[in-house]
Design an enzyme around this catalytic site. Structure first.
Site, PDB file in Angstrom:
ATOM      1  N   GLY A  89       9.784  -8.848  -9.219  1.00 41.85           N
ATOM      2  CA  GLY A  89       9.200  -7.832 -10.080  1.00 41.85           C
ATOM      3  C   GLY A  89       7.909  -8.227 -10.789  1.00 41.85           C
ATOM      4  O   GLY A  89       7.624  -7.730 -11.866  1.00 41.85           O
ATOM      5  N   ASN A 131       4.974  -7.400  -9.867  1.00 46.20           N
ATOM      6  CA  ASN A 131       4.144  -6.186  -9.918  1.00 46.20           C
ATOM      7  C   ASN A 131       4.646  -5.218 -10.979  1.00 46.20           C
ATOM      8  O   ASN A 131       3.857  -4.550 -11.649  1.00 46.20           O
ATOM      9  CB  ASN A 131       4.096  -5.511  -8.548  1.00 46.20           C
ATOM     10  CG  ASN A 131       3.111  -6.202  -7.630  1.00 46.20           C
ATOM     11  OD1 ASN A 131       1.904  -6.081  -7.801  1.00 46.20           O
ATOM     12  ND2 ASN A 131       3.633  -6.959  -6.681  1.00 46.20           N
ATOM     13  N   LEU A 179      13.371   4.143   2.908  1.00 45.22           N
ATOM     14  CA  LEU A 179      14.123   5.358   2.610  1.00 45.22           C
ATOM     15  C   LEU A 179      13.900   6.399   3.711  1.00 45.22           C
ATOM     16  O   LEU A 179      12.954   6.297   4.496  1.00 45.22           O
ATOM     17  CB  LEU A 179      13.674   5.907   1.253  1.00 45.22           C
ATOM     18  CG  LEU A 179      14.005   4.962   0.088  1.00 45.22           C
ATOM     19  CD1 LEU A 179      13.163   5.283  -1.138  1.00 45.22           C
ATOM     20  CD2 LEU A 179      15.491   5.029  -0.243  1.00 45.22           C
ATOM     21  N   ASN A 233       2.801   2.687  -3.158  1.00 44.58           N
ATOM     22  CA  ASN A 233       3.298   1.374  -2.723  1.00 44.58           C
ATOM     23  C   ASN A 233       2.175   0.353  -2.807  1.00 44.58           C
ATOM     24  O   ASN A 233       1.002   0.697  -2.643  1.00 44.58           O
ATOM     25  CB  ASN A 233       3.787   1.468  -1.268  1.00 44.58           C
ATOM     26  CG  ASN A 233       4.341   0.155  -0.754  1.00 44.58           C
ATOM     27  OD1 ASN A 233       5.142  -0.512  -1.428  1.00 44.58           O
ATOM     28  ND2 ASN A 233       3.929  -0.245   0.436  1.00 44.58           N
ATOM     29  N   HIS A 252       0.910  -3.165  -0.982  1.00 47.51           N
ATOM     30  CA  HIS A 252       1.146  -3.984   0.217  1.00 47.51           C
ATOM     31  C   HIS A 252       0.165  -5.160   0.216  1.00 47.51           C
ATOM     32  O   HIS A 252      -1.028  -4.963  -0.031  1.00 47.51           O
ATOM     33  CB  HIS A 252       0.969  -3.142   1.480  1.00 47.51           C
ATOM     34  CG  HIS A 252       1.229  -3.909   2.722  1.00 47.51           C
ATOM     35  ND1 HIS A 252       2.505  -4.193   3.168  1.00 47.51           N
ATOM     36  CD2 HIS A 252       0.387  -4.511   3.603  1.00 47.51           C
ATOM     37  CE1 HIS A 252       2.436  -4.925   4.270  1.00 47.51           C
ATOM     38  NE2 HIS A 252       1.163  -5.130   4.550  1.00 47.51           N
TER      39      HIS A 252
END
Ligand code: GRF
Length: 208
Positions: A12, A14, A94, A108, A110
């Site tokens: 975590g 980020n 998901l 998101n 990346h």
């Protein structure tokens, strides 16, 4: 005020960048309301607790199918009137229905310059291993909207760094996080909350 949920599976860092941004007043139009973890032992939950943000665990292992798990997440997020979903090291893909319900409202981060080193199987240290193997001279991070295709949604922000001759996957991962991810993600979330991100024909336009 936009209501933000952050989905996590691990450390975590980020998430921490987002919590710090909120504390420092760099997220004036957003409120982090929920941290939802796919594992009970995710350290991100401790970070949430320390910041007085509601933490919740929903493990895919407790549901028979990917669809069932996705439906539960959609229900939880809708029950809390979440406007923006941030995937910050969430290691579970998901169902497409999630992307439909929250179209252009899922962000998101990346750890590469998309479209390089992304897609199925590119996560964690693998991304940096592949970049080093390919011999590229720059890499970086990308923040993008999430669509049903892995790592292929509209790009919001990118930042590049040089690869150094002695880099290992670990040193590269660290620098990409510190210099790229932790800066880009709060900035992108803040722009979203300010209503400054528009998607036109699959391209993100930033209204400054
Ligand atoms: C980051 O490298 C992020 O780009 C990727 O997963 C990692 C999560 O790290 N999606 P953390 O849990 O935020 O520390």
């Amino acid at each position: 005020m936009k209501r933000i949920a952050v989905l996590v599976s691990g450390g975590g860092s980020n998430l921490q960048a987002l919590l710090d941004a909120a504390k420092d007043g760099d997220l004036p139009n957003g409120e982090i309301c929920l941290v939802l973890a796919s594992r009970a032992d995710a350290f991100a939950l401790t970070r949430a607790e320390n910041a007085n943000v509601l933490g919740m665990v929903r493990s895919p292992k407790d549901y028979p199918t990917r669809e069932a798990y996705t439906e539960v997440l959609i229900r939880e997020l809708q029950a809390m009137n979440i406007d923006l979903v941030v995937l910050a090291g969430f290691l579970f893909v998901l169902s497409p229905s999630f992307c439909e319900v929250f179209e252009h409202r899922i962000i998101n981060v990346h750890p590469s310059l998309i479209p390089a080193f992304c897609g199925d199987g590119f996560y964690g240290l693998h991304v940096h291993e592949r970049a080093l193997k390919a011999g590229v001279k720059v890499t970086g991070a990308t923040v993008h909207f999430v669509t049903a295709e892995t790592d292929a949604g509209p790009i919001i922000l990118q930042k590049a760094i040089d690869i150094e001759p002695n880099d290992t996957p670990e040193t590269l991962q660290r620098r990409v996080m510190e210099q790229c991810e932790w800066k880009l993600l709060p900035r992108a979330v803040s722009l979203f909350c300010d209503g400054k991100l528009k998607v036109k024909d699959g391209i993100v336009q930033i209204e400054e």
